[in-house]
Motif scaffolding. Structure first.
Motif, short mmCIF file in Angstrom:
data_model
loop_
_atom_site.label_atom_id
_atom_site.label_comp_id
_atom_site.label_asym_id
_atom_site.label_seq_id
_atom_site.Cartn_x
_atom_site.Cartn_y
_atom_site.Cartn_z
N MET A 32 0.84 -1.18 0.00
CA MET A 32 0.00 0.00 0.00
C MET A 32 0.89 1.24 0.00
O MET A 32 2.05 1.18 0.30
N TRP A 33 0.32 2.38 -0.35
CA TRP A 33 1.09 3.61 -0.45
C TRP A 33 0.95 4.45 0.80
O TRP A 33 0.04 4.29 1.58
N ASP A 34 1.90 5.38 0.97
CA ASP A 34 1.85 6.34 2.07
C ASP A 34 1.04 7.53 1.61
O ASP A 34 1.21 8.03 0.51
N GLY A 35 0.16 8.03 2.44
CA GLY A 35 -0.61 9.22 2.10
C GLY A 35 -1.80 8.90 1.24
O GLY A 35 -2.06 7.77 0.85
N VAL A 36 -2.56 9.93 0.92
CA VAL A 36 -3.79 9.79 0.13
C VAL A 36 -3.56 10.42 -1.23
O VAL A 36 -3.06 11.54 -1.32
N PRO A 37 -3.91 9.71 -2.32
CA PRO A 37 -3.71 10.30 -3.64
C PRO A 37 -4.72 11.41 -3.92
O PRO A 37 -5.79 11.46 -3.33
N ILE A 38 -4.35 12.28 -4.84
CA ILE A 38 -5.25 13.32 -5.34
C ILE A 38 -5.60 12.93 -6.76
O ILE A 38 -4.71 12.61 -7.56
N PHE A 39 -6.88 12.92 -7.09
CA PHE A 39 -7.32 12.58 -8.43
C PHE A 39 -7.70 13.86 -9.18
O PHE A 39 -8.45 14.68 -8.68
N ILE A 40 -7.14 13.99 -10.37
CA ILE A 40 -7.44 15.12 -11.24
C ILE A 40 -8.05 14.53 -12.49
O ILE A 40 -7.46 13.64 -13.11
N GLY A 41 -9.25 14.99 -12.85
CA GLY A 41 -9.87 14.40 -14.01
C GLY A 41 -10.90 15.27 -14.67
O GLY A 41 -11.29 16.33 -14.15
N ASN A 42 -11.32 14.80 -15.82
CA ASN A 42 -12.35 15.47 -16.58
C ASN A 42 -13.11 14.39 -17.35
O ASN A 42 -12.53 13.72 -18.19
N ASP A 73 -14.29 11.00 -18.32
CA ASP A 73 -13.83 9.64 -18.09
C ASP A 73 -12.32 9.52 -17.90
O ASP A 73 -11.81 8.44 -17.67
N ALA A 74 -11.59 10.63 -18.02
CA ALA A 74 -10.13 10.59 -17.89
C ALA A 74 -9.71 11.18 -16.55
O ALA A 74 -10.23 12.21 -16.13
N ALA A 75 -8.76 10.54 -15.89
CA ALA A 75 -8.27 11.05 -14.60
C ALA A 75 -6.83 10.61 -14.40
O ALA A 75 -6.39 9.60 -14.94
N ILE A 76 -6.11 11.39 -13.61
CA ILE A 76 -4.75 11.06 -13.21
C ILE A 76 -4.72 11.04 -11.69
O ILE A 76 -5.27 11.93 -11.04
N ALA A 77 -4.11 10.01 -11.12
CA ALA A 77 -3.95 9.92 -9.66
C ALA A 77 -2.54 10.37 -9.31
O ALA A 77 -1.57 9.84 -9.84
N LEU A 78 -2.44 11.37 -8.44
CA LEU A 78 -1.14 11.86 -7.97
C LEU A 78 -0.94 11.41 -6.53
O LEU A 78 -1.74 11.74 -5.66
N PHE A 79 0.13 10.65 -6.30
CA PHE A 79 0.44 10.13 -4.98
C PHE A 79 1.55 10.97 -4.37
O PHE A 79 2.50 11.33 -5.05
N PRO A 80 1.48 11.27 -3.08
CA PRO A 80 2.53 12.07 -2.45
C PRO A 80 3.85 11.32 -2.43
O PRO A 80 3.88 10.10 -2.28
#
Length: 91
Positions: free
Chosen positions: A1-11, A13-20
């Motif tokens: 699992m990853w550290d922190g909470v990802p931020i999702f940026i999308g429009n 049906d398309a999105a990018i997850a940014l993980f700290p």
């Protein structure tokens, strides 16, 4: 699992997850150049998720399937060694 909470940026049906980024254990460098990319992730509908697996099998590209309970993902490496994830929430 990853550290922190990802931020999702999308429009749509398309999105990018940014993980700290997290510091490597024992690292003394705080230089941005020391931060690495863990992997790239793409979201697909169920049909394209299954198509991707078929295409990887045809090309003899090894991949790992993981059941995350709320999603299914496959992981594989591109020719440069970057890990790529394709995931679907349509179970």
């Amino acid at each position: 699992m990853w550290d922190g909470v990802p931020i999702f940026i999308g429009n749509g049906d398309a999105a990018i997850a940014l993980f700290p980024a997290s510091e490597e254990i024992g690292s003394t460098s705080h230089d941005r150049a020391a931060v690495r990319t863990l992997h790239f992730a793409f979201r697909a509908d169920r049909e394209n998720f299954l198509c991707a697996q078929d295409e990887l099998k045809k090309r003899a590209i090894a991949f790992d399937f993981q059941n995350h309970e709320i999603s299914h993902s496959i992981y594989f490496r591109d020719p440069d060694g970057h890990e790529i994830e394709i995931t679907t929430y349509q179970l």
